[in-house]
Design a protein around this motif. Structure first.
Motif, PDB file in Angstrom:
ATOM      1  N   MET A  27       0.828  -1.202   0.000  1.00  0.00           N
ATOM      2  CA  MET A  27       0.000   0.000   0.000  1.00  0.00           C
ATOM      3  C   MET A  27       0.866   1.256   0.000  1.00  0.00           C
ATOM      4  SD  MET A  27      -3.253  -0.679  -0.164  1.00  0.00           S
ATOM      5  CE  MET A  27      -4.022   0.791   0.461  1.00  0.00           C
ATOM      6  N   ALA A  28       1.909   1.266   0.820  1.00  0.00           N
ATOM      7  CA  ALA A  28       2.796   2.431   0.891  1.00  0.00           C
ATOM      8  C   ALA A  28       3.496   2.667  -0.448  1.00  0.00           C
ATOM      9  CB  ALA A  28       3.815   2.246   2.016  1.00  0.00           C
ATOM     10  N   ASP A  29       3.975   1.599  -1.068  1.00  0.00           N
ATOM     11  CA  ASP A  29       4.630   1.724  -2.373  1.00  0.00           C
ATOM     12  C   ASP A  29       3.663   2.240  -3.430  1.00  0.00           C
ATOM     13  OD1 ASP A  29       6.964   0.761  -1.236  1.00  0.00           O
ATOM     14  OD2 ASP A  29       6.828  -1.227  -2.166  1.00  0.00           O
ATOM     15  N   GLY A  30       2.461   1.694  -3.450  1.00  0.00           N
ATOM     16  CA  GLY A  30       1.462   2.136  -4.419  1.00  0.00           C
ATOM     17  C   GLY A  30       1.057   3.583  -4.209  1.00  0.00           C
ATOM     18  N   ALA A  31       0.819   3.964  -2.972  1.00  0.00           N
ATOM     19  CA  ALA A  31       0.453   5.352  -2.672  1.00  0.00           C
ATOM     20  C   ALA A  31       1.575   6.300  -3.075  1.00  0.00           C
ATOM     21  CB  ALA A  31       0.126   5.495  -1.186  1.00  0.00           C
ATOM     22  N   SER A  32       2.792   5.938  -2.731  1.00  0.00           N
ATOM     23  CA  SER A  32       3.950   6.764  -3.063  1.00  0.00           C
ATOM     24  C   SER A  32       4.103   6.942  -4.572  1.00  0.00           C
ATOM     25  CB  SER A  32       5.212   6.143  -2.470  1.00  0.00           C
ATOM     26  OG  SER A  32       6.350   6.879  -2.836  1.00  0.00           O
ATOM     27  N   ALA A  33       3.830   5.892  -5.329  1.00  0.00           N
ATOM     28  CA  ALA A  33       3.937   5.962  -6.787  1.00  0.00           C
ATOM     29  C   ALA A  33       2.960   6.983  -7.372  1.00  0.00           C
ATOM     30  CB  ALA A  33       3.696   4.585  -7.398  1.00  0.00           C
ATOM     31  N   PHE A  34       1.873   7.251  -6.672  1.00  0.00           N
ATOM     32  CA  PHE A  34       0.902   8.260  -7.096  1.00  0.00           C
ATOM     33  C   PHE A  34       1.090   9.583  -6.342  1.00  0.00           C
ATOM     34  CE2 PHE A  34      -1.445   4.408  -8.428  1.00  0.00           C
ATOM     35  CZ  PHE A  34      -1.645   4.747  -9.760  1.00  0.00           C
ATOM     36  N   ASP A  35       2.271   9.757  -5.720  1.00  0.00           N
ATOM     37  CA  ASP A  35       2.605  10.970  -4.964  1.00  0.00           C
ATOM     38  C   ASP A  35       1.676  11.212  -3.784  1.00  0.00           C
ATOM     39  OD1 ASP A  35       4.851  11.613  -6.558  1.00  0.00           O
ATOM     40  OD2 ASP A  35       3.552  12.577  -8.034  1.00  0.00           O
ATOM     41  N   LEU A  36       1.185  10.141  -3.197  1.00  0.00           N
ATOM     42  CA  LEU A  36       0.362  10.235  -1.986  1.00  0.00           C
ATOM     43  C   LEU A  36       1.240   9.838  -0.806  1.00  0.00           C
ATOM     44  CD1 LEU A  36      -2.807   8.467  -3.396  1.00  0.00           C
ATOM     45  CD2 LEU A  36      -2.450  10.931  -3.104  1.00  0.00           C
ATOM     46  N   PRO A  37       1.501  10.747   0.114  1.00  0.00           N
ATOM     47  CA  PRO A  37       2.439  10.439   1.201  1.00  0.00           C
ATOM     48  C   PRO A  37       1.886   9.473   2.246  1.00  0.00           C
ATOM     49  CG  PRO A  37       1.532  12.636   1.484  1.00  0.00           C
ATOM     50  CD  PRO A  37       1.025  12.131   0.164  1.00  0.00           C
ATOM     51  N   CYS A  38       0.578   9.409   2.379  1.00  0.00           N
ATOM     52  CA  CYS A  38      -0.011   8.579   3.432  1.00  0.00           C
ATOM     53  C   CYS A  38      -1.188   7.776   2.894  1.00  0.00           C
ATOM     54  CB  CYS A  38      -0.505   9.443   4.591  1.00  0.00           C
ATOM     55  SG  CYS A  38       0.782  10.385   5.394  1.00  0.00           S
ATOM     56  N   PHE A  39      -1.469   6.673   3.578  1.00  0.00           N
ATOM     57  CA  PHE A  39      -2.634   5.865   3.253  1.00  0.00           C
ATOM     58  C   PHE A  39      -3.157   5.261   4.547  1.00  0.00           C
ATOM     59  CE2 PHE A  39       0.418   2.545   3.721  1.00  0.00           C
ATOM     60  CZ  PHE A  39      -0.312   1.495   4.249  1.00  0.00           C
ATOM     61  N   ALA A  40      -4.397   4.861   4.522  1.00  0.00           N
ATOM     62  CA  ALA A  40      -4.993   4.128   5.646  1.00  0.00           C
ATOM     63  C   ALA A  40      -5.978   3.120   5.071  1.00  0.00           C
ATOM     64  CB  ALA A  40      -5.705   5.072   6.603  1.00  0.00           C
ATOM     65  N   TYR A  41      -5.918   1.909   5.573  1.00  0.00           N
ATOM     66  CA  TYR A  41      -6.839   0.841   5.198  1.00  0.00           C
ATOM     67  C   TYR A  41      -7.487   0.367   6.490  1.00  0.00           C
ATOM     68  CZ  TYR A  41      -8.566  -3.684   3.650  1.00  0.00           C
ATOM     69  OH  TYR A  41      -9.362  -4.764   3.376  1.00  0.00           O
ATOM     70  N   ALA A  42      -8.787   0.490   6.575  1.00  0.00           N
ATOM     71  CA  ALA A  42      -9.507   0.114   7.789  1.00  0.00           C
ATOM     72  C   ALA A  42     -10.462  -1.029   7.503  1.00  0.00           C
ATOM     73  CB  ALA A  42     -10.276   1.309   8.340  1.00  0.00           C
ATOM     74  N   CYS A  43     -10.440  -2.009   8.368  1.00  0.00           N
ATOM     75  CA  CYS A  43     -11.395  -3.107   8.325  1.00  0.00           C
ATOM     76  C   CYS A  43     -12.234  -2.981   9.592  1.00  0.00           C
ATOM     77  CB  CYS A  43     -10.661  -4.441   8.272  1.00  0.00           C
ATOM     78  SG  CYS A  43     -11.785  -5.844   8.241  1.00  0.00           S
ATOM     79  N   MET A  44     -13.508  -2.731   9.393  1.00  0.00           N
ATOM     80  CA  MET A  44     -14.377  -2.466  10.533  1.00  0.00           C
ATOM     81  C   MET A  44     -15.424  -3.560  10.669  1.00  0.00           C
ATOM     82  SD  MET A  44     -14.609   1.526   9.564  1.00  0.00           S
ATOM     83  CE  MET A  44     -15.555   2.073  10.940  1.00  0.00           C
ATOM     84  N   THR A  45     -15.611  -3.997  11.893  1.00  0.00           N
ATOM     85  CA  THR A  45     -16.636  -4.995  12.168  1.00  0.00           C
ATOM     86  C   THR A  45     -17.734  -4.352  13.004  1.00  0.00           C
ATOM     87  OG1 THR A  45     -15.553  -5.781  14.175  1.00  0.00           O
ATOM     88  CG2 THR A  45     -14.962  -6.877  12.126  1.00  0.00           C
ATOM     89  N   SER A  46     -18.930  -4.818  12.813  1.00  0.00           N
ATOM     90  CA  SER A  46     -20.030  -4.325  13.629  1.00  0.00           C
ATOM     91  C   SER A  46     -20.554  -5.464  14.483  1.00  0.00           C
ATOM     92  CB  SER A  46     -21.134  -3.754  12.738  1.00  0.00           C
ATOM     93  OG  SER A  46     -21.605  -4.757  11.875  1.00  0.00           O
ATOM     94  N   GLY A  47     -21.401  -5.122  15.402  1.00  0.00           N
ATOM     95  CA  GLY A  47     -21.943  -6.127  16.290  1.00  0.00           C
ATOM     96  C   GLY A  47     -21.543  -5.835  17.719  1.00  0.00           C
ATOM     97  N   ALA A  48     -21.391  -6.876  18.496  1.00  0.00           N
ATOM     98  CA  ALA A  48     -21.103  -6.717  19.922  1.00  0.00           C
ATOM     99  C   ALA A  48     -19.760  -6.030  20.178  1.00  0.00           C
ATOM    100  CB  ALA A  48     -21.131  -8.075  20.617  1.00  0.00           C
ATOM    101  N   LYS A  49     -18.763  -6.295  19.330  1.00  0.00           N
ATOM    102  CA  LYS A  49     -17.427  -5.751  19.598  1.00  0.00           C
ATOM    103  C   LYS A  49     -17.124  -4.435  18.886  1.00  0.00           C
ATOM    104  CE  LYS A  49     -15.043  -9.809  21.111  1.00  0.00           C
ATOM    105  NZ  LYS A  49     -13.781 -10.497  21.120  1.00  0.00           N
ATOM    106  N   ASN A  50     -17.690  -4.192  17.698  1.00  0.00           N
ATOM    107  CA  ASN A  50     -17.428  -2.963  16.945  1.00  0.00           C
ATOM    108  C   ASN A  50     -15.937  -2.620  16.940  1.00  0.00           C
ATOM    109  OD1 ASN A  50     -19.707  -2.113  15.721  1.00  0.00           O
ATOM    110  ND2 ASN A  50     -20.235  -0.566  17.225  1.00  0.00           N
ATOM    111  N   THR A  51     -15.134  -3.397  16.256  1.00  0.00           N
ATOM    112  CA  THR A  51     -13.693  -3.171  16.239  1.00  0.00           C
ATOM    113  C   THR A  51     -13.244  -2.578  14.907  1.00  0.00           C
ATOM    114  OG1 THR A  51     -13.226  -5.391  15.432  1.00  0.00           O
ATOM    115  CG2 THR A  51     -13.282  -5.093  17.816  1.00  0.00           C
ATOM    116  N   VAL A  52     -12.078  -1.951  14.937  1.00  0.00           N
ATOM    117  CA  VAL A  52     -11.456  -1.400  13.744  1.00  0.00           C
ATOM    118  C   VAL A  52     -10.023  -1.908  13.700  1.00  0.00           C
ATOM    119  CG1 VAL A  52     -10.760   0.688  12.519  1.00  0.00           C
ATOM    120  CG2 VAL A  52     -12.840   0.705  13.899  1.00  0.00           C
ATOM    121  N   ASP A  53      -9.685  -2.604  12.632  1.00  0.00           N
ATOM    122  CA  ASP A  53      -8.299  -2.986  12.380  1.00  0.00           C
ATOM    123  C   ASP A  53      -7.768  -2.014  11.340  1.00  0.00           C
ATOM    124  OD1 ASP A  53      -8.237  -5.221  14.094  1.00  0.00           O
ATOM    125  OD2 ASP A  53      -9.201  -6.452  12.565  1.00  0.00           O
TER     126      ASP A  53
END
Length: 90
Positions: A27-53
């Motif tokens: 992800m960092a290499d791909g973002a950098s290739a498009f001149d994007l200095p930062c990226f974030a990928y979030a996997c979010m679950t809902s339900g009893a725990k509501n977590t974010v990876d």
């Protein structure tokens, strides 16, 4: 042709990767290739725990603060992603 090469390299890195660190690097290499200095990928679950990876190259201090403060519930990009399964501009 440049874009094709960037995506080909990205897909190859993803296919060869074995863990979150490999995905982060791809992800960092791909973002950098498009001149994007930062990226974030979030996997979010809902339900009893509501977590974010989160896999990102943002500062760990910022991402810790973001997650502890539950900003994902207010983030307009996250909210838009919940409303649509297709790409969108922001």
């Amino acid at each position: 042709m440049q874009t094709h090469r960037i995506f080909r390299n990205f897909v190859e890195q993803i296919n060869e990767g074995k863990d979150a660190a490999s995905f982060r690097m791809a992800m960092a290499d791909g973002a950098s290739a498009f001149d994007l200095p930062c990226f974030a990928y979030a996997c979010m679950t809902s339900g009893a725990k509501n977590t974010v990876d989160l896999i990102s190259n943002y500062s760990i201090h910022w991402t810790d603060h973001y997650l502890k403060s539950h900003y994902e519930a207010l983030d307009p990009v996250i909210c838009a992603a919940y409303r649509s399964m297709v790409p969108f501009e922001w």
